[in-house]
Design a protein around this motif. Structure first.
Motif, PDB file in Angstrom:
ATOM      1  N   TRP A   1       0.815  -1.218   0.000  1.00 16.60           N
ATOM      2  CA  TRP A   1       0.000   0.000   0.000  1.00 16.60           C
ATOM      3  C   TRP A   1       0.843   1.261   0.000  1.00 16.60           C
ATOM      4  CZ3 TRP A   1      -4.657  -0.674  -1.583  1.00 16.60           C
ATOM      5  CH2 TRP A   1      -5.308  -1.890  -1.360  1.00 16.60           C
TER       6      TRP A   1
ATOM      7  N   THR B   1       1.955   1.674  -3.582  1.00 18.53           N
ATOM      8  CA  THR B   1       0.739   1.965  -4.353  1.00 18.53           C
ATOM      9  C   THR B   1       0.321   3.420  -4.186  1.00 18.53           C
ATOM     10  OG1 THR B   1      -0.029  -0.328  -4.204  1.00 18.53           O
ATOM     11  CG2 THR B   1      -1.693   1.364  -4.614  1.00 18.53           C
ATOM     12  N   ALA B   2       0.389   3.925  -2.944  1.00 19.84           N
ATOM     13  CA  ALA B   2      -0.012   5.313  -2.673  1.00 19.84           C
ATOM     14  C   ALA B   2       0.933   6.306  -3.340  1.00 19.84           C
ATOM     15  CB  ALA B   2      -0.057   5.548  -1.168  1.00 19.84           C
TER      16      ALA B   2
ATOM     17  N   PRO C   1      -1.516   0.215  -8.391  1.00 22.23           N
ATOM     18  CA  PRO C   1      -1.273  -0.871  -7.421  1.00 22.23           C
ATOM     19  C   PRO C   1      -0.007  -1.668  -7.727  1.00 22.23           C
ATOM     20  CG  PRO C   1      -3.062  -1.468  -8.906  1.00 22.23           C
ATOM     21  CD  PRO C   1      -2.726  -0.030  -9.195  1.00 22.23           C
TER      22      PRO C   1
END
Length: 291
Positions: free
Chosen positions: A57, A60-61, A66
């Motif tokens: 995550w 991904t952020a 993703p």
């Protein structure tokens, strides 16, 4: 310099157990244990069908698309043999004692480990720690382990599983595969086993003799507790006495096995006078199927 008869005995065990590993357990060690640990390797873009639980995550952020984490198996693990050397290991109503069975079994596990390019170590214990051999690789190291198993002269007579497990937690800093080999004639070790279970892959190996669970009709006998020295006279003519003896043994086994189930441990059971290879094969098969 070791006496000639000791060298011959070690050599005999080496030949016998190496044959078991090469011919009967070939490949099963790697199937059961390889990759028991994993370490992070890299990330890559998420693709349809990937496990969403593997999404990184943070990456991904930052990237706005993703990514998932990829892991690789650790190619080397440490194997520890925690071996009970208490006085009750001298019990044997067949052609071998529990201690002799344990020596053959321990040598087989050690040779299996080094054949899989893993390190193997040894802790011998009674009601204290008798010997500690740190994990290493190589045939010479396994031969040392066999020598220690064969010719340990323990100071203690009792069994203290808590001390053995506490010693493991102090000395094994990384997660290890641990074969806890004992007749488990002890109590009060549940807390220590729980703590060790959280850090290590614990495999109980229960070594027993038929006479510990079933008493034949042989008249009046004098029984001595090997660990305490306490003597009792037992009338085996009495069916009620034999039933009480066997019921007591059954209850102790059920309590021990219930503890293993609560902690999700898969034990190996071996008996003196029996071939332990089949028990190992069944365990490796269960382990591979579960993995």
């Amino acid at each position: 310099m070791l006496p000639r008869e000791i060298i011959k005995k070690i050599r005999r065990i080496q030949i016998h157990t190496t044959r078991i590993v090469d011919e009967l357990l070939a490949g099963q060690w790697d199937s059961a244990f390889r990759g028991s640990g994993i370490e992070f390797e890299e990330v890559r873009p998420y693709q349809y069908g990937d496990d969403v639980r593997a999404i990184d995550w943070n990456v991904t952020a930052r990237s706005g698309r993703p990514y998932i984490k990829l892991f690789k198996e650790e190619r080397e693990v440490a194997v520890m043999l925690l071996v009970d050397q208490s006085a009750s290991q001298g019990m044997g109503s067949h052609w071998q004692t529990k201690r002799e069975q344990v020596t053959e079994l321990g040598a087989t596990l050690a040779f299996s480990a080094i054949k899989g390019n893993d390190r193997v170590g040894l802790t011998l214990f009674t009601d204290g720690i008798e010997k500690f051999v740190p994990p290493r690789k190589g045939t010479r190291h396994v031969l040392r382990i066999i020598r220690e198993l064969l010719y340990c002269e323990p100071v203690g007579r009792g069994t203290n599983l808590t001390k053995a497990l506490d010693h493991l937690n102090r000395t094994a800093r990384r997660r290890s595969i641990v074969f806890l080999i004992s007749d488990f004639q002890d109590s009060g070790y549940e807390k220590a086993l729980k703590v060790a279970r959280r850090k290590h892959d614990i495999i109980p190996v229960v070594v027993a003799d038929e006479r510990e669970v079933k008493m034949p009709n042989v008249g009046l006998v004098r029984l001595r507790d090997a660990e305490t020295g306490r003597m009792v006279t037992f009338d085996t003519f009495s069916r009620a006495n034999r039933r009480a003896y066997e019921e007591h043994a059954r209850q102790k086994m059920e309590q021990r096995d219930a503890l293993f189930r609560r902690l999700s441990l898969d034990p190996i059971h071996v008996y003196t006078g029996e071939d332990f290879v089949e028990s190992l094969q069944k365990f490796f098969h269960r382990r591979e199927k579960h993995r």
